[in-house]
Design a protein around this motif. Sequence first.
Motif, PDB file in Angstrom:
ATOM      1  N   GLU A  72       0.850  -1.184   0.000  1.00  0.00           N
ATOM      2  CA  GLU A  72       0.000   0.000   0.000  1.00  0.00           C
ATOM      3  C   GLU A  72       0.887   1.236   0.000  1.00  0.00           C
ATOM      4  O   GLU A  72       2.037   1.197   0.443  1.00  0.00           O
ATOM      5  N   VAL A  73       0.351   2.338  -0.525  1.00  0.00           N
ATOM      6  CA  VAL A  73       1.050   3.612  -0.493  1.00  0.00           C
ATOM      7  C   VAL A  73       0.237   4.567   0.379  1.00  0.00           C
ATOM      8  O   VAL A  73      -0.919   4.882   0.056  1.00  0.00           O
ATOM      9  N   ILE A  74       0.827   4.986   1.481  1.00  0.00           N
ATOM     10  CA  ILE A  74       0.169   5.918   2.394  1.00  0.00           C
ATOM     11  C   ILE A  74       0.688   7.320   2.113  1.00  0.00           C
ATOM     12  O   ILE A  74       1.882   7.593   2.272  1.00  0.00           O
ATOM     13  N   LEU A  75      -0.201   8.198   1.679  1.00  0.00           N
ATOM     14  CA  LEU A  75       0.173   9.575   1.396  1.00  0.00           C
ATOM     15  C   LEU A  75      -0.358  10.452   2.517  1.00  0.00           C
ATOM     16  O   LEU A  75      -1.582  10.612   2.675  1.00  0.00           O
ATOM     17  N   VAL A  76       0.544  10.992   3.326  1.00  0.00           N
ATOM     18  CA  VAL A  76       0.147  11.872   4.428  1.00  0.00           C
ATOM     19  C   VAL A  76       0.177  13.309   3.924  1.00  0.00           C
ATOM     20  O   VAL A  76       1.243  13.875   3.674  1.00  0.00           O
ATOM     21  N   ASN A  77      -0.990  13.894   3.769  1.00  0.00           N
ATOM     22  CA  ASN A  77      -1.134  15.257   3.263  1.00  0.00           C
ATOM     23  C   ASN A  77      -1.131  16.225   4.440  1.00  0.00           C
ATOM     24  O   ASN A  77      -2.116  16.344   5.172  1.00  0.00           O
ATOM     25  N   ASP A  78      -0.018  16.919   4.602  1.00  0.00           N
ATOM     26  CA  ASP A  78       0.172  17.784   5.764  1.00  0.00           C
ATOM     27  C   ASP A  78      -0.231  19.229   5.451  1.00  0.00           C
ATOM     28  O   ASP A  78       0.559  20.005   4.925  1.00  0.00           O
ATOM     29  N   ARG A  79      -1.488  19.571   5.715  1.00  0.00           N
ATOM     30  CA  ARG A  79      -1.991  20.956   5.666  1.00  0.00           C
ATOM     31  C   ARG A  79      -1.744  21.640   4.323  1.00  0.00           C
ATOM     32  O   ARG A  79      -1.514  22.847   4.270  1.00  0.00           O
ATOM     33  N   SER A  80      -1.776  20.892   3.249  1.00  0.00           N
ATOM     34  CA  SER A  80      -1.505  21.478   1.933  1.00  0.00           C
ATOM     35  C   SER A  80      -2.634  22.426   1.510  1.00  0.00           C
ATOM     36  O   SER A  80      -3.820  22.157   1.745  1.00  0.00           O
ATOM     37  N   LYS A  81      -2.254  23.506   0.854  1.00  0.00           N
ATOM     38  CA  LYS A  81      -3.206  24.519   0.386  1.00  0.00           C
ATOM     39  C   LYS A  81      -3.111  24.715  -1.131  1.00  0.00           C
ATOM     40  O   LYS A  81      -3.581  25.725  -1.656  1.00  0.00           O
ATOM     41  N   ASP A  82      -2.538  23.767  -1.831  1.00  0.00           N
ATOM     42  CA  ASP A  82      -2.292  23.926  -3.269  1.00  0.00           C
ATOM     43  C   ASP A  82      -3.150  22.998  -4.129  1.00  0.00           C
ATOM     44  O   ASP A  82      -2.850  22.785  -5.302  1.00  0.00           O
ATOM     45  N   GLY A  83      -4.209  22.442  -3.542  1.00  0.00           N
ATOM     46  CA  GLY A  83      -5.059  21.521  -4.289  1.00  0.00           C
ATOM     47  C   GLY A  83      -4.664  20.070  -4.164  1.00  0.00           C
ATOM     48  O   GLY A  83      -5.249  19.207  -4.833  1.00  0.00           O
ATOM     49  N   THR A  84      -3.692  19.777  -3.317  1.00  0.00           N
ATOM     50  CA  THR A  84      -3.233  18.393  -3.136  1.00  0.00           C
ATOM     51  C   THR A  84      -4.367  17.481  -2.677  1.00  0.00           C
ATOM     52  O   THR A  84      -4.534  16.372  -3.196  1.00  0.00           O
ATOM     53  N   LYS A  85      -5.147  17.937  -1.716  1.00  0.00           N
ATOM     54  CA  LYS A  85      -6.205  17.093  -1.150  1.00  0.00           C
ATOM     55  C   LYS A  85      -7.217  16.692  -2.206  1.00  0.00           C
ATOM     56  O   LYS A  85      -7.581  15.512  -2.309  1.00  0.00           O
ATOM     57  N   GLU A  86      -7.661  17.636  -3.009  1.00  0.00           N
ATOM     58  CA  GLU A  86      -8.665  17.351  -4.033  1.00  0.00           C
ATOM     59  C   GLU A  86      -8.127  16.392  -5.093  1.00  0.00           C
ATOM     60  O   GLU A  86      -8.822  15.462  -5.526  1.00  0.00           O
ATOM     61  N   TRP A  87      -6.878  16.606  -5.486  1.00  0.00           N
ATOM     62  CA  TRP A  87      -6.274  15.747  -6.500  1.00  0.00           C
ATOM     63  C   TRP A  87      -6.080  14.333  -5.977  1.00  0.00           C
ATOM     64  O   TRP A  87      -6.360  13.353  -6.687  1.00  0.00           O
ATOM     65  N   LEU A  88      -5.620  14.200  -4.728  1.00  0.00           N
ATOM     66  CA  LEU A  88      -5.402  12.882  -4.144  1.00  0.00           C
ATOM     67  C   LEU A  88      -6.710  12.117  -3.994  1.00  0.00           C
ATOM     68  O   LEU A  88      -6.736  10.884  -4.163  1.00  0.00           O
ATOM     69  N   ASN A  89      -7.777  12.817  -3.676  1.00  0.00           N
ATOM     70  CA  ASN A  89      -9.074  12.143  -3.548  1.00  0.00           C
ATOM     71  C   ASN A  89      -9.486  11.505  -4.865  1.00  0.00           C
ATOM     72  O   ASN A  89     -10.057  10.401  -4.887  1.00  0.00           O
ATOM     73  N   LYS A  90      -9.196  12.154  -5.969  1.00  0.00           N
ATOM     74  CA  LYS A  90      -9.513  11.594  -7.292  1.00  0.00           C
ATOM     75  C   LYS A  90      -8.633  10.382  -7.591  1.00  0.00           C
ATOM     76  O   LYS A  90      -9.116   9.360  -8.097  1.00  0.00           O
ATOM     77  N   VAL A  91      -7.351  10.506  -7.291  1.00  0.00           N
ATOM     78  CA  VAL A  91      -6.427   9.391  -7.547  1.00  0.00           C
ATOM     79  C   VAL A  91      -6.787   8.186  -6.689  1.00  0.00           C
ATOM     80  O   VAL A  91      -6.727   7.032  -7.147  1.00  0.00           O
ATOM     81  N   GLN A  92      -7.198   8.450  -5.462  1.00  0.00           N
ATOM     82  CA  GLN A  92      -7.534   7.365  -4.541  1.00  0.00           C
ATOM     83  C   GLN A  92      -8.719   6.546  -5.058  1.00  0.00           C
ATOM     84  O   GLN A  92      -8.770   5.327  -4.858  1.00  0.00           O
ATOM     85  N   LEU A  93      -9.645   7.181  -5.729  1.00  0.00           N
ATOM     86  CA  LEU A  93     -10.793   6.476  -6.291  1.00  0.00           C
ATOM     87  C   LEU A  93     -10.389   5.550  -7.428  1.00  0.00           C
ATOM     88  O   LEU A  93     -11.068   4.558  -7.709  1.00  0.00           O
ATOM     89  N   GLN A  94      -9.266   5.857  -8.069  1.00  0.00           N
ATOM     90  CA  GLN A  94      -8.820   5.089  -9.232  1.00  0.00           C
ATOM     91  C   GLN A  94      -7.778   4.035  -8.885  1.00  0.00           C
ATOM     92  O   GLN A  94      -7.466   3.187  -9.727  1.00  0.00           O
ATOM     93  N   ASN A  95      -7.202   4.095  -7.682  1.00  0.00           N
ATOM     94  CA  ASN A  95      -6.130   3.166  -7.327  1.00  0.00           C
ATOM     95  C   ASN A  95      -6.323   2.679  -5.907  1.00  0.00           C
ATOM     96  O   ASN A  95      -6.213   3.442  -4.944  1.00  0.00           O
ATOM     97  N   ARG A  96      -6.602   1.393  -5.779  1.00  0.00           N
ATOM     98  CA  ARG A  96      -6.896   0.824  -4.462  1.00  0.00           C
ATOM     99  C   ARG A  96      -5.678   0.752  -3.554  1.00  0.00           C
ATOM    100  O   ARG A  96      -5.813   0.563  -2.341  1.00  0.00           O
ATOM    101  N   LYS A  97      -4.481   0.890  -4.125  1.00  0.00           N
ATOM    102  CA  LYS A  97      -3.276   0.819  -3.303  1.00  0.00           C
ATOM    103  C   LYS A  97      -3.021   2.114  -2.529  1.00  0.00           C
ATOM    104  O   LYS A  97      -2.236   2.126  -1.587  1.00  0.00           O
ATOM    105  N   LEU A  98      -3.636   3.200  -2.944  1.00  0.00           N
ATOM    106  CA  LEU A  98      -3.374   4.501  -2.330  1.00  0.00           C
ATOM    107  C   LEU A  98      -4.300   4.748  -1.143  1.00  0.00           C
ATOM    108  O   LEU A  98      -5.519   4.605  -1.245  1.00  0.00           O
ATOM    109  N   LYS A  99      -3.693   5.127  -0.043  1.00  0.00           N
ATOM    110  CA  LYS A  99      -4.427   5.488   1.171  1.00  0.00           C
ATOM    111  C   LYS A  99      -4.008   6.899   1.578  1.00  0.00           C
ATOM    112  O   LYS A  99      -2.828   7.147   1.821  1.00  0.00           O
ATOM    113  N   VAL A 100      -4.947   7.820   1.634  1.00  0.00           N
ATOM    114  CA  VAL A 100      -4.651   9.227   1.917  1.00  0.00           C
ATOM    115  C   VAL A 100      -5.048   9.571   3.342  1.00  0.00           C
ATOM    116  O   VAL A 100      -6.158   9.250   3.797  1.00  0.00           O
TER     117      VAL A 100
END
Length: 370
Positions: A72-100
Motif C-alpha cells: 500500500e502507499v500511504i500519502l500523508v497530506n500535511d496541511r496542503s493549500k495547493d489543491g493536493t487534497k482534491e487531487w489525491l481524492n480523485k487518484v484514490q478512487l482510481q487506485n486501491r493501493k493509495l491510502k490518503v
Amino acid sequence: MSLLGIAFIFSFLIQLYFQSKYFIPFIFHKSDHDFNKSSKKPVSVIICAHNELKNLKTNLISFLNQHYEDYEVILVNDRSKDGTKEWLNKVQLQNRKLKVIDIDKVPNHYNPKKYAITIGVKEANNEILLLSDADCKPSSSNWIDRMSSLFTNKIDIVLGVSLYHKGSGFLSQFINFETLQTALLYLSFAYKNSPYMGVGRNIGYRKSFFLKTNGFDGFQEIMGGDDDLWVNKNANKDNTEICISPDAITFSTPKSNWKEYLNQKKRHLSVGKYYKNKDKFKLGLFHFSQTLIWILLIFSLILGSRTEFLILSLTFLLRLIGQYVVFYKLSINFGILFRHYFLPITEFFFVGFYWIWGVYASLTKHHKWK
C-alpha cells in the motif's frame, strides 16, 4: 621535512585509512547477491507531502506502479493549500493501493514532518515500512522488491540510496559530488558495522521497531533528523542492512539555485551536532583531514621548498587517483554517470563550504519545512 610537510603526510594517512578500511571494501560489495527472494512480505510505503502537488503529479505514479503484489502507499497530506487534497481524492478512487491521510493541525512542540511520519506509521497496515518524499521517483518498478527483500528476521533498518538527477552547471556538479560523498560515507560505514545515518528519501524500517523505540521521542521538535538522527539513535551493526542495487535508488531534482540549496543544507547540517560523540569524531576526522590536505598543499606552494612541494604534490596526486577509483566504481555500482573530471574542483569548493556553512547551520535553531 618541515612541520608543514609532516602535517600533510599525517592528513594523507588519515584519508588513506578511510579509503582502505571503509571505501574500497564497500565499493566492491555486491548487495544483489544478498536479496532474500524466498519471501515477499507485505509493505507499506509512506510519503509525506506539504504543498507538493506538482511533484506528486509527476512522481506518485511510480510508487503506485511497482512490480510487487502486496503493498500500500500511504500519502500523508500535511496541511496542503495547493489543491493536493482534491487531487489525491480523485487518484484514490482510481487506485486501491493509495491510502490518503489528511493532517489539519500539528501539535505544539512537534515538528510537522516528524508528526506526519508518525501518523503514517501508525496508520500503516504492514510491518515493513519504506519511506520516501514527494519530490522523489524510484529508479525502477523493482524498488519495493529490492528494499523489502533485505528485511530478514534480525534486520530492523534498511538504508537505501537517494541521488539527484544530473543537471547542467557547476551547482549541479557540486550537489552531485556532495550527495555521492555523503552516500559513500554513511553506506560504507554501515557496511563496516558502524551505521550512523540514513536519508529519508529512501529508507526502510519495521513498524514494531519504530514504535518500540518511541519513534522521534527526544528530538520531535527539531527540524530535520527524521532520518539521520533516528538512524543515529537506533541503528547498530546487528539490526541494519544497506541496499545499493541500481534498481532500488530514488532520484529527485536538485535545487536550481544557490539560495535554495543553501537553505536545504542548513537544515541538513544543523542536526549533525546531535549525533553520537563517536560518530561526530569519526566524521570530523575525515572532513578535517580532507580540508587540511588542501590547505597544507597551498601553503607548501607559498612557504615550502621546491622539493617539499613536489613531494606533497605527488602524494596529493596519489590520493586523487584513489578518489577517482572510488567515485568511478561507486557511480558504476549506482548505474549513473558522474563527471569525474570535476572531482578536484568540486572537492576544493566543498571543503570551504562544509566548514563555513556547517558552523553557521549548527548555530541556527529554527528552520521551516517548505
